[in-house]
Design a protein around this motif. Structure first.
Motif, PDB file in Angstrom:
ATOM      1  N   GLU A 232       3.504   8.823   1.369  1.00  0.00           N
ATOM      2  CA  GLU A 232       3.825   7.665   2.192  1.00  0.00           C
ATOM      3  C   GLU A 232       2.611   7.136   2.949  1.00  0.00           C
ATOM      4  N   GLY A 233       2.357   5.863   2.850  1.00  0.00           N
ATOM      5  CA  GLY A 233       1.276   5.229   3.598  1.00  0.00           C
ATOM      6  C   GLY A 233      -0.093   5.639   3.113  1.00  0.00           C
ATOM      7  N   ARG A 234      -0.182   6.207   1.903  1.00  0.00           N
ATOM      8  CA  ARG A 234      -1.456   6.677   1.396  1.00  0.00           C
ATOM      9  C   ARG A 234      -2.097   5.579   0.554  1.00  0.00           C
ATOM     10  N   THR A 235      -3.417   5.432   0.695  1.00  0.00           N
ATOM     11  CA  THR A 235      -4.121   4.492  -0.167  1.00  0.00           C
ATOM     12  C   THR A 235      -4.960   5.279  -1.159  1.00  0.00           C
TER      13      THR A 235
ATOM     14  N   GLU B 115      -7.938   8.260   2.686  1.00  0.00           N
ATOM     15  CA  GLU B 115      -6.798   7.938   1.812  1.00  0.00           C
ATOM     16  C   GLU B 115      -5.491   8.255   2.536  1.00  0.00           C
ATOM     17  N   ASN B 116      -5.458   9.419   3.176  1.00  0.00           N
ATOM     18  CA  ASN B 116      -4.251   9.820   3.896  1.00  0.00           C
ATOM     19  C   ASN B 116      -3.935   8.884   5.046  1.00  0.00           C
ATOM     20  N   MET B 117      -5.017   8.321   5.647  1.00  0.00           N
ATOM     21  CA  MET B 117      -4.807   7.450   6.798  1.00  0.00           C
ATOM     22  C   MET B 117      -4.411   6.048   6.368  1.00  0.00           C
ATOM     23  N   GLY B 118      -4.467   5.769   5.059  1.00  0.00           N
ATOM     24  CA  GLY B 118      -4.086   4.449   4.578  1.00  0.00           C
ATOM     25  C   GLY B 118      -5.168   3.408   4.745  1.00  0.00           C
ATOM     26  N   VAL B 119      -6.430   3.847   4.723  1.00  0.00           N
ATOM     27  CA  VAL B 119      -7.554   2.912   4.826  1.00  0.00           C
ATOM     28  C   VAL B 119      -7.670   2.146   3.500  1.00  0.00           C
ATOM     29  N   PRO B 120      -7.932   0.820   3.529  1.00  0.00           N
ATOM     30  CA  PRO B 120      -8.065   0.061   2.271  1.00  0.00           C
ATOM     31  C   PRO B 120      -9.223   0.568   1.404  1.00  0.00           C
ATOM     32  N   THR B 121      -9.084   0.364   0.082  1.00  0.00           N
ATOM     33  CA  THR B 121     -10.032   0.934  -0.886  1.00  0.00           C
ATOM     34  C   THR B 121     -11.501   0.618  -0.604  1.00  0.00           C
ATOM     35  N   ASP B 122     -11.849  -0.664  -0.361  1.00  0.00           N
ATOM     36  CA  ASP B 122     -13.264  -1.023  -0.138  1.00  0.00           C
ATOM     37  C   ASP B 122     -13.831  -0.273   1.047  1.00  0.00           C
ATOM     38  N   GLU B 123     -13.008  -0.203   2.104  1.00  0.00           N
ATOM     39  CA  GLU B 123     -13.426   0.459   3.336  1.00  0.00           C
ATOM     40  C   GLU B 123     -13.639   1.959   3.075  1.00  0.00           C
ATOM     41  N   ILE B 124     -12.756   2.567   2.268  1.00  0.00           N
ATOM     42  CA  ILE B 124     -12.920   4.001   1.959  1.00  0.00           C
ATOM     43  C   ILE B 124     -14.271   4.225   1.282  1.00  0.00           C
TER      44      ILE B 124
END
Lengths: 268, 287
Positions: A232-235, B115-124
């Motif tokens: 959940e909420g993972r990117t 990734e776990n924090m939901g940071v957008p791909t470019d930013e990661i």
């Protein structure tokens, strides 16, 4: 002894098959396996061979690499061929001795089964030979996402697979270390009959399991500390995107499937 | 506002038998209070079983206190709605470098936290590059962690935390399993982050050599904070430290013993240079 374990062996090369999206390759593998079981006559091996040879040539993987994967299944091939040879019912008897009857139907089935298994191993090994473990788990996670509403823990399974792959080299190294430590204390892994050798593995496996559990605990804590909270909420750092070649590949795969089904329908 | 504010915390470990009845409870932390300001480099010292690791886990909400409160940037760690935010603020590096790595490739390992924090791909991708540059491991971006040395793996672990952009890094004996070279590299990275990026560092250790550059030291024993102060203040009490079964640095010990024999040296000498200077001054004075 543990150095021989190779799982999902990858053959690095720059080819179209390597660059394909892992989802395409997963579906292709599933279709390929299905096609092997759809066909009932030797004629089906014509499209199957064309498909397999085409993929092998495109993948740039040397044939010797693929043949290497066949070696461990030779005993299986022999056993299943033998059973089919003996147990297939039929009238066209060739030889008969004691309680064993061999007939032409049995010979046909045995050859058919051997071919089927050879094609099965050769085709499926191409998947791991051309896809890195990470891409494979990524592909599984995204490709099987449609199962999530059915309460299949797709993300968790993919995570477990990638962690398992990550820890294989660590645990192999550890097993080697424990083995040496036990040898230094006079343990004997080499001599004796099968039972004795199996029993000799206990002082090796128990510490290995204990340490694996400890590692699992540590890892769980480290993952939690890094905000891991499930899917959940993972990117994604390296998300999967389809390219033009992936759609072409889908077309080829479905075309191939159609040919095999049509052949089955017309009894070829 | 202080970044870490620990108020009178206690923590009890409960041992249970097979039926789930409590057989024994051990008090691992006993009335611990301390406060850390942003940008400080703090060392927590103690031998095995002093409660220092239990304490470290409280700063990351991996454990919540039985009594008392831990505030991280004003957030109460025992409130579960704060847990994720607390973990983003205070990242944690553990002792065993192998057991804290998730991915089979270095850059994916560093990207796991974001990734776990939901940071957008470019930013990661940007954060991963920055973090790997900070710890000097960018060249190993595409390699497998299994091929790296212990010190390198630990620097990757630090990069993994850095990519989450924490205000504070809690390092729980990060050097305990490393060789001297790896140990020096990891400490250098921690000090650099503290000075250049103003990251608050809490270093948990039992190695006295590692703490002489810290801003403040807390010494733990039996779940209590028994001493606290600057390295110089702490190392002035050689007798007391020896009673706590902690080794003082060789130079400090030598200076202490010479002083006991009557040489008028000052207390709390920490480095070889300092010691040599002090001896020179002494020799001049005598001539």
């Amino acid at each position: 002894m543990f150095k021989d374990i190779t799982l999902g062996q990858f053959y690095p090369a720059d080819s179209v098959i390597h660059r394909l999206d892992p989802r395409v390759k997963l579906l292709g593998t599933v279709v390929y396996i299905a096609s092997l079981f759809i066909g009932k006559t030797f004629f089906t091996f014509i499209p199957i061979s064309v498909f397999l040879v085409m993929v092998i040539i495109l993948s740039k993987v040397p044939v010797s690499f693929i043949l290497r994967g066949i070696k461990p299944i030779i005993p299986l091939l022999i056993i299943s061929a033998a059973f089919n040879l003996i147990l297939t019912p039929g009238d066209s008897v060739i030889v008969r001795f004691w309680i064993i009857t061999i007939n032409w139907e049995g010979v046909f089935m045995a050859i058919f089964i051997i071919l089927r298994l050879l094609y099965l191993v050769a085709g499926t090994s191409l998947l791991t030979l051309t896809t890195t473990p990470t891409r494979l788990t990524d592909g599984m996670e995204k490709g099987l996402r449609f199962l999530t509403p059915l309460k299949v823990p797709v993300h968790e399974i993919a995570m477990m697979m990638s962690i398992a792959l990550r820890f294989i080299p660590i645990l192999t190294e550890e097993a080697d270390k424990i083995k040496k430590a036990q040898l230094a204390r006079g343990a004997d892994f080499e001599s004796g009959n099968l039972m004795k050798r199996v029993r000799a593995m206990i002082p090796l496996l128990v510490p290995l399991f204990v340490s694996a559990f400890r590692r699992a605990g540590d890892l769980a804590m480290a993952m939690e500390a890094r905000c891991y909270n499930g899917a959940e909420g993972r990117t994604k750092m390296k998300p999967l995107f389809y390219a033009g070649r992936d759609f072409i590949a889908y077309g080829v795969i479905f075309g191939y499937l159609a040919v095999v089904i049509v052949m089955r329908v017309f009894g070829l | 506002m202080s970044i870490i504010d620990v108020k009178n915390i206690t923590y009890d470990y409960h041992k249970k038998d097979d039926q789930g009845n409590e057989t024994e409870s051990v008090r691992a932390l006993d009335d611990v209070s301390l406060e850390v300001k942003e940008g400080e480099f703090i060392a927590v010292l103690g031998h095995n079983g002093s409660g220092k690791s239990t304490f470290a886990k409280h700063l990351n909400a991996l454990l919540v206190p039985t009594g008392g409160t831990v505030y991280i940037c004003g957030m109460d760690t025992s409130d579960t709605s704060n847990t994720l935010e607390v973990r983003k603020t205070a990242g944690m590096v553990f002792q065993n470098p192998d057991n804290q790595m998730v991915a089979s490739v270095v850059d994916e390992e560093v990207g796991f936290g974001p990734e776990n924090m939901g940071v957008p791909t470019d930013e990661i991708l940007k954060r991963v590059d920055d973090a790997l540059n900070s710890v000097g491991m960018y060249a190993y971006k595409d390699s497998s962690p299994t091929r790296l040395s212990g010190g390198q793996k630990q620097r990757i672990a630090i990069a993994g935390i850095l990519a989450m952009k924490p205000k504070c890094i809690v390092a729980d004996e990060p050097t305990a399993m490393l060789d001297p070279k790896g140990r020096a590299d990891v400490l250098k990275v921690l000090h650099m982050l503290n000075k250049e990026q103003n990251v608050t560092i809490i270093l948990i250790t039992h190695n006295m050599e590692e703490v002489i550059d810290a801003d403040r030291i807390f010494v733990m024993e039996g779940g209590k904070v028994v001493m606290n102060g600057s390295p110089r203040e702490i190392f002035s009490h050689v007798k007391e430290l020896q009673r706590l079964r902690l080794d003082v640095p060789e130079v400090t010990k030598l200076a202490f013993e010479l002083k006991q024999k009557g040489l008028p040296l000052r207390d709390g000498i920490l480095t070889r240079e300092e010691f040599v200077n002090e001896l020179r001054l002494l020799a001049k004075g005598r001539v």
